[in-house]
Design an enzyme around this catalytic site. Structure first.
Site, short mmCIF file in Angstrom:
data_model
loop_
_atom_site.label_atom_id
_atom_site.label_comp_id
_atom_site.label_asym_id
_atom_site.label_seq_id
_atom_site.Cartn_x
_atom_site.Cartn_y
_atom_site.Cartn_z
N CYS A 199 9.33 -38.08 -13.64
CA CYS A 199 8.50 -38.40 -14.04
C CYS A 199 7.08 -38.25 -12.83
CB CYS A 199 8.16 -39.49 -15.08
SG CYS A 199 8.85 -40.74 -13.79
N ARG A 210 -3.20 -1.63 -6.60
CA ARG A 210 -2.44 -2.87 -6.06
C ARG A 210 -3.01 -3.42 -8.06
NH1 ARG A 210 -5.76 -4.71 -0.96
NH2 ARG A 210 -7.58 -4.44 -2.32
N GLY A 228 11.63 -40.70 -10.40
CA GLY A 228 10.79 -40.52 -10.12
C GLY A 228 10.25 -40.58 -8.81
N THR A 229 10.48 -38.97 -9.13
CA THR A 229 10.06 -38.42 -7.34
C THR A 229 9.04 -38.43 -6.07
OG1 THR A 229 9.07 -36.29 -8.40
CG2 THR A 229 11.17 -36.39 -8.27
N SER A 248 15.47 -40.84 -15.24
CA SER A 248 13.96 -40.39 -14.68
C SER A 248 13.69 -40.24 -13.59
CB SER A 248 12.78 -41.16 -16.19
OG SER A 248 12.42 -40.31 -15.38
N TYR A 307 14.21 -32.82 -19.33
CA TYR A 307 12.86 -32.60 -19.46
C TYR A 307 12.21 -33.32 -18.31
CZ TYR A 307 12.41 -38.11 -19.49
OH TYR A 307 12.59 -39.21 -18.54
N ARG A 354 3.40 -46.38 -18.17
CA ARG A 354 3.72 -47.30 -16.57
C ARG A 354 3.01 -48.21 -17.37
NH1 ARG A 354 1.11 -43.42 -13.07
NH2 ARG A 354 0.17 -42.59 -14.47
N GLY A 360 -8.60 -7.95 3.91
CA GLY A 360 -8.88 -8.06 5.05
C GLY A 360 -8.78 -8.82 6.15
N HIS A 418 -3.94 -42.47 -3.26
CA HIS A 418 -4.47 -43.04 -4.71
C HIS A 418 -5.20 -42.63 -5.95
CE1 HIS A 418 -6.28 -45.76 -7.58
NE2 HIS A 418 -5.15 -46.87 -7.91
N LYS A 433 0.51 -0.75 -0.31
CA LYS A 433 -0.28 0.25 -0.11
C LYS A 433 0.89 1.34 0.08
CE LYS A 433 -3.84 -0.96 2.27
NZ LYS A 433 -4.80 -0.98 4.03
#
Ligand code: ADP
Ligand code: MG
Ligand code: MG
Length: 866
Positions: free
Chosen positions: A815, A325, A750-751, A748, A835, A545, A99, A439, A21
């Site tokens: 991935c 703003r 797989g996190t 790759s 990627y 998969r 607010g 899931h 502000k």
């Protein structure tokens, strides 16, 4: 260090110090807009306030008084004297928290200055109204007295026969003393310091803390305080107050959008006691002011290069701006405004790309309920927003029955992989248990289906086929409407607004594609998924998969036979059948993708997951294999893992049963050969091994599948390009990435599993305790939604560096679920992965986020919502 600034000493770049502000008021003053004069007490003073035991120091008070002197000179008015200076005391943090904190108007009034005000304005009604409002706001904000008490008091007083304004003021102050035990402060300076203390204190009020927690705002930023000369929207019929956006925040149309009230002060608009007028009406009521406002609004938009949300006040026909703003907007408007502003020459494409919140884009594809319809609908209950979108359908409690009728919403205690088919046929999914990473939610997001999880209020009665929720009984077949944005569940059909994938969005996404560095691939297991992701711009498949393929139709019985039989001949026959089925599956997917990379992950879940659970299915299995039911049950129990997540799964399966992966590798290469022969000459199949823990294990498996692939190529007398790579899902694999890299073409991450194995937390179980982790500030972000940069991310970074040290050309990507999360994508850009791969419905998000990540990392272009 200086802690108090005049408006003309600041600018927009000082927002961290002056608050949003204050910084913007200073900036507006600088560019010559009509802003009432004022001073800003910095966020640093707020930090000191907390350091000094929650009170402002004498030194700060003195500094404020010096600036207040300047303010009196600038305005030609006196604080507490003749020709009185009244001020507002306003909170304003560096990041806006609408607010959440407080503002006091008309400060500086007391019995003496009220008289002086009447001398100036010749209108005692106006002055006493302002005075009473001040007492009310001060009592509420400084002393925490409910404002309703003052509304009631006023009503009571007005009913008296001999009512006078003076009596009302007196009664107000008496109420104050009655409740607080102190006299209402008469001295304006005392009022001011008490107000400033209260605003600093409001930084840590409960609602502000909760807001910051939800929006992940740093608790240590502190708030600034603006002390600003009052202008009076409540003076007469040529005065008023309003709020307006420079463009329509819902449609993005380029016209002023807002509302106002004549003869009113700021709070009246929000208070809802009087209904405000649409801004167009100002054109008739005060045409000069309207024209002036339109001009200034344009100017502000041009200056700040974004749609503005402006608060203004008119005093006796003169316009003042009190706040600006960057305006909040719908995802649809965000894209339209960004594209329009480039076409108007106001923004470069790069600047425009930063102005869309990537994570909101899926909403444009799913549509939403109409607001008016929601207001009328019966809200049954609320769960967690598992997957964005909305759905309307008939309640169905069994996945098997989901396909009996079109338009179903599957309601389950929780979902399991066996429900995949039912989920794929349903419009939406509701679960009683499980969090946003359970899931059901993960699968729903993957399919772009709406999902509400963890709605504990539901009681399902499977026998009667009905559920109880919110005092209603909903029978199977009854319609409900669910929102994956809010987690809300409504009775009946709630009307939809149209999905809006239009030319603006297409144009915007194209710009992002041209700018980004990271490739964006999709996680797709079926031709339908692949087609969808491709239409959104996915560059090939980053994760296909293979396990879901076996749940389709009768295929499940073949794999069960392969797993449970003890007869080598039977096993071989089942494997051969699986081989044919897989080859067909791969051919179908390859044909859709046509060119580029398709990374297929070999079988990953524990074999136990494929086995029959119900008695009748076990019986059927016994008949197929010609053994007793007891024998089948014994074999099933033997295959059960104590801890399936860390059990006999992933590439462990290929160490004990090499024929499995060999069969899959053969099917992939044979399918690729056929597709290439059929013209998909640029197709590149890549085979990915899950859950590797070290180089020796990898070599063992690779030797086997490479032998098989050589045979396939010889049999077909052809040579095609293919790659073999590994997922990185265990800390050990990451630590030994330099060794592993020697034998693979790609990594790759797989996190999902890497997060589980690194943190030692099961994703599904963590919902039981994670809430407390967030509430107590132990964790700020959900590690299964946004990558844990400090921990899991460190392994990602290390493995990337180690892998590339061994093999600079190694292709590296991710991935997991994180591949579609903007904040995680920033991180993946910073460690220079090649990627990201995500579900088809997140592809748009990832493309936009990848472009934004690059602009931030390489061009220093950023954007802040103030
Ligand atoms: P919030 O952050 O909740 O919007 P503000 O500090 O912007 O609170 O104040 C709310 C409203 O009070 C403003 O929109 C404006 O109408 C009114 N207001 C604040 N300061 C002044 C002032 N100096 N003169 C007139 N009205 C003011
Ligand atoms: Mg405001
Ligand atoms: Mg995994």
């Amino acid at each position: 260090m200086k802690k108090v600034y005049s408006f003309n000493e600041g600018n927009k770049s000082m927002i961290n110090l002056l608050g949003g502000k204050g910084g913007n008021l200073a900036e507006m003053t600088k560019i010559g807009l009509p802003i009432p004069e004022g001073i800003i007490i910095s966020t640093q003073a707020c930090k000191d306030y907390y350091k000094d035991g929650e009170k402002i120091s004498k030194v700060l008070e003195d500094e404020i008084l010096v600036k207040l002197d300047e303010l009196q000179k600038q305005t030609g008015k006196n604080f507490g004297g003749k020709n009185p200076l009244l001020v507002s005391v306003r909170s304003g943090a560096p990041i806006s928290m609408p607010g959440m904190m407080d503002t006091i108007l008309n400060l500086g009034l007391n019995d003496k200055t009220a008289q002086y005000m009447i001398e100036v304005f010749k209108d005692s009604d106006f002055v006493y109204q302002s005075y009473y409002r001040f007492i009310q706001m001060f009592s509420e904000i400084v002393m925490g007295i409910d404002k309703e008490i003052f509304f009631d008091l006023k009503k009571e007083m007005l009913e008296k026969d001999n009512y006078t304004h003076q009596q009302l003021i007196k009664a107000g102050k008496e109420k104050y003393r009655e409740i607080t035990g102190h006299d209402f402060p008469e001295e304006p300076k005392e009022q001011l310091f008490m107000a400033i203390n209260a605003i600093f204190k409001s930084w840590n009020n409960e609602r502000a803390k909760i807001y910051r927690n939800i929006h992940k705002i740093d608790d240590n930023l502190g708030t600034a305080v603006v002390v600003q000369q009052m202008v009076f929207g409540n003076l007469n019929e040529k005065s008023g107050t309003g709020v307006a956006f420079t463009r329509d925040p819902s449609s993005g149309e380029n016209h002023i959008f807002g509302e106002y009230l004549l003869k009113a002060q700021g709070e009246d608009i929000v208070a809802g006691i009087r209904t405000p007028e649409p801004i167009e009406k100002l054109k008739e009521q005060l045409p000069d002011v309207y024209i002036e406002f339109s001009k200034l609004a344009k100017k502000l938009e041009q200056h700040n290069k974004d749609m503005q949300d402006i608060e203004f006040t008119i005093e006796n026909g003169k316009l003042y701006l009190l706040q600006t703003r960057n305006g909040k907007r719908s995802p649809y408007a965000a894209v339209k405004i960004a594209v329009d502003m480039v076409e108007e020459g106001l923004l470069t494409k790069e600047e425009a790309i930063m102005k869309v919140d990537a994570s909101t884009l899926p909403q444009l594809l799913h549509g939403n309920f109409k607001q008016e319809a929601i207001e009328k609908a019966v809200l049954l209950g609320k769960g967690l927003p598992g997957s964005a979108g909305v759905a309307i359908g008939r309640v169905m409690f069994s996945a098997e029955r989901a396909d009996i009728r079109a338009m179903t919403i599957l309601v389950r205690e929780e979902t399991s992989p066996e429900d995949i088919k039912g989920i794929s046929l349903a419009q939406g999914i509701v679960t009683v248990k499980g969090g946003v990473t359970s899931h059901g939610a993960v699968v729903a997001r993957g399919m772009g289906k709406c999902c509400v999880t963890g709605c504990a209020a539901i009681k399902i009665n499977d026998i009667k086929r009905e559920m109880y929720i919110g005092g209603y009984t909903v029978k199977e077949g009854d319609f409900i409407s669910i929102s994956g944005y809010t987690g809300e569940i409504y009775l009946g059909k709630v009307e939809l607004s149209a999905p809006q994938f239009d030319k603006n969005l297409k144009k915007f996404v194209k710009w992002c594609q041209d700018i980004k560095r990271l490739k964006v691939r999709m996680n797709a297991d079926t031709p339908a998924d692949a087609k969808l992701g491709k239409s959104f711009g996915a560059e090939g498949i980053g994760l296909c998969r293979t396990e879901h393929m076996f749940f389709q139709k009768d295929k499940i019985w073949t794999i069960r036979q392969m797993i449970l039989s003890n007869e080598p001949k039977e096993v071989k026959a089942a494997l051969e059948k699986m081989h044919q089925m897989q080859k067909e599956d791969f051919k179908n997917i390859f044909t859709v993708v046509e060119e580029g990379t398709v990374i297929v992950r070999l079988l990953d879940p524990p074999l136990h997951e494929f086995l029959p659970k119900e008695a009748k299915d076990k019986q059927k299995m016994a008949e197929i294999l010609g053994v007793s039911l007891e024998e089948i049950e014994r074999r099933i129990v033997n295959l059960k893992d104590e801890n399936p997540m860390l059990g006999h799964r992933g590439c462990r399966l290929a160490v004990t049963r090499p024929e499995l992966y060999n069969m899959q590798a053969r099917a992939i290469i044979e399918a690729a050969i056929e597709c290439i022969k059929n013209g998909c000459t640029k197709l590149l199949p890549e085979i990915m091994l899950p859950l590797i823990i070290g180089a020796k294990e990898l070599q063992f498996i690779k030797r086997n599948i490479e032998g098989e692939i050589k045979r396939v190529l010889q049999e077909n007398n052809i040579n095609i390009e293919y790659k073999i790579g590994t997922m990185m899902e265990t800390p050990r694999a990451c630590l030994l990435a330099d060794e592993i890299a020697r034998d693979v073409d790609f990594f790759s991450f797989g996190t999902n599993d890497l997060t589980q194995t690194t943190m030692g937390l099961s994703r599904d179980d963590s919902v039981k305790f994670m809430t407390e982790y967030y509430e107590n500030g132990i964790l700020k972000v959900e590690p299964f939604a946004t990558i844990d940069e400090r921990g899991v991310g460190k392994l990602v970074k290390l493995a990337t560096e180690l892998g590339r040290r061994t093999k600079p050309e190694l292709e590296i990507g991710i991935c997991g679920e994180h591949g579609g999360d903007p904040q995680s994508i920033d991180f993946f850009e910073s460690v220079k992965l090649d990627y990201v791969s995500c579900s088809p419905f997140r592809v748009l998000v990832a493309i936009v986020a990848a472009a934004q990540a690059k602009l931030k990392a390489y061009k220093g272009i950023d954007y802040k919502w103030i």
